[in-house]
Scaffold this motif. Structure first.
Motif, mmCIF file in Angstrom:
data_model
loop_
_atom_site.group_PDB
_atom_site.id
_atom_site.type_symbol
_atom_site.label_atom_id
_atom_site.label_comp_id
_atom_site.label_asym_id
_atom_site.label_seq_id
_atom_site.Cartn_x
_atom_site.Cartn_y
_atom_site.Cartn_z
ATOM 1 N N PRO A 12 0.833 -1.206 0.000
ATOM 2 C CA PRO A 12 0.000 0.000 0.000
ATOM 3 C C PRO A 12 0.867 1.254 0.000
ATOM 4 N N ALA A 13 0.432 2.240 -0.721
ATOM 5 C CA ALA A 13 1.198 3.486 -0.829
ATOM 6 C C ALA A 13 1.129 4.268 0.478
ATOM 7 N N LYS A 14 2.243 4.896 0.812
ATOM 8 C CA LYS A 14 2.267 5.779 1.980
ATOM 9 C C LYS A 14 1.568 7.079 1.589
ATOM 10 N N PRO A 15 0.875 7.700 2.532
ATOM 11 C CA PRO A 15 0.236 8.968 2.189
ATOM 12 C C PRO A 15 1.295 10.023 1.884
ATOM 13 N N GLU A 16 1.034 10.811 0.869
ATOM 14 C CA GLU A 16 1.965 11.878 0.522
ATOM 15 C C GLU A 16 1.839 12.982 1.558
ATOM 16 N N VAL A 17 2.984 13.525 1.948
ATOM 17 C CA VAL A 17 2.996 14.589 2.943
ATOM 18 C C VAL A 17 3.695 15.820 2.401
ATOM 19 N N MET A 18 3.422 16.951 3.044
ATOM 20 C CA MET A 18 3.992 18.239 2.644
ATOM 21 C C MET A 18 4.594 18.925 3.861
ATOM 22 N N THR A 19 5.602 19.741 3.614
ATOM 23 C CA THR A 19 6.178 20.548 4.679
ATOM 24 C C THR A 19 5.324 21.791 4.880
ATOM 25 N N SER A 20 5.534 22.476 5.997
ATOM 26 C CA SER A 20 4.790 23.719 6.229
ATOM 27 C C SER A 20 5.157 24.768 5.178
ATOM 28 N N ASP A 30 2.476 32.881 5.317
ATOM 29 C CA ASP A 30 3.713 32.590 6.030
ATOM 30 C C ASP A 30 3.618 31.206 6.677
ATOM 31 N N THR A 31 4.765 30.590 6.918
ATOM 32 C CA THR A 31 4.782 29.272 7.557
ATOM 33 C C THR A 31 4.211 29.323 8.976
ATOM 34 N N TRP A 45 -1.903 16.898 11.187
ATOM 35 C CA TRP A 45 -0.461 17.026 11.097
ATOM 36 C C TRP A 45 0.212 15.999 11.997
ATOM 37 N N PHE A 46 1.507 15.852 11.778
ATOM 38 C CA PHE A 46 2.337 15.052 12.668
ATOM 39 C C PHE A 46 3.733 15.649 12.646
ATOM 40 N N ARG A 47 4.541 15.275 13.600
ATOM 41 C CA ARG A 47 5.911 15.776 13.671
ATOM 42 C C ARG A 47 6.882 14.698 13.214
ATOM 43 N N THR A 48 7.926 15.137 12.523
ATOM 44 C CA THR A 48 9.004 14.225 12.178
ATOM 45 C C THR A 48 9.844 14.008 13.430
ATOM 46 N N GLY A 54 15.868 14.193 22.129
ATOM 47 C CA GLY A 54 15.161 15.237 22.856
ATOM 48 C C GLY A 54 14.743 16.422 22.009
ATOM 49 N N SER A 55 15.203 16.482 20.751
ATOM 50 C CA SER A 55 14.814 17.616 19.906
ATOM 51 C C SER A 55 13.449 17.344 19.280
ATOM 52 N N VAL A 56 12.781 18.416 18.922
ATOM 53 C CA VAL A 56 11.451 18.327 18.341
ATOM 54 C C VAL A 56 11.582 18.389 16.826
ATOM 55 N N GLY A 57 10.803 17.573 16.132
ATOM 56 C CA GLY A 57 10.859 17.540 14.676
ATOM 57 C C GLY A 57 10.040 18.650 14.034
ATOM 58 N N HIS A 58 9.828 18.503 12.751
ATOM 59 C CA HIS A 58 9.102 19.486 11.956
ATOM 60 C C HIS A 58 7.696 18.993 11.660
ATOM 61 N N LEU A 59 6.787 19.926 11.444
ATOM 62 C CA LEU A 59 5.408 19.575 11.114
ATOM 63 C C LEU A 59 5.322 19.050 9.687
ATOM 64 N N ARG A 60 4.479 18.064 9.482
ATOM 65 C CA ARG A 60 4.166 17.550 8.153
ATOM 66 C C ARG A 60 2.655 17.464 8.025
ATOM 67 N N PHE A 61 2.169 17.662 6.802
ATOM 68 C CA PHE A 61 0.738 17.714 6.524
ATOM 69 C C PHE A 61 0.408 16.748 5.399
ATOM 70 N N TYR A 62 -0.794 16.172 5.450
ATOM 71 C CA TYR A 62 -1.225 15.226 4.432
ATOM 72 C C TYR A 62 -1.697 15.979 3.186
ATOM 73 N N ARG A 63 -1.056 15.672 2.062
ATOM 74 C CA ARG A 63 -1.318 16.379 0.795
ATOM 75 C C ARG A 63 -2.798 16.372 0.422
#
Length: 80
Positions: A12-20, A30-31, A45-48, A54-63
């Protein structure tokens, strides 16, 4: 019947995601605005994973959801 015939044609294909940044460019905002939309539940959304422990990832969004919002459809929304 061989085992190969029982396997799906392809995984099954993974859902395509986009950066902010990509979402912001589509909407010409603006982001930080995209981050506010995410926190308000306008987009799912979800975080990478962060690079360092301990660092926080970046937001990703479902295309598909971003494109639905762009078309004016009401997406399901909500943080994940």
């Amino acid at each position: 019947m061989s085992n190969a015939s029982k396997l799906p044609a392809k995984p099954p294909a993974k859902p395509e995601v986009m950066t902010s940044g990509e979402v912001a460019a589509l909407f010409r905002v603006d982001t930080k605005t995209v981050s506010r939309w995410a926190k308000a539940g306008r987009l799912s959304w979800f975080r990478t994973l962060g690079i360092k422990p301990g660092s926080v990832g970046h937001l990703r969004f479902y295309r598909a959801e971003v494109e639905a919002l762009l078309r004016g459809d009401k997406p399901s929304g909500g943080a994940r």
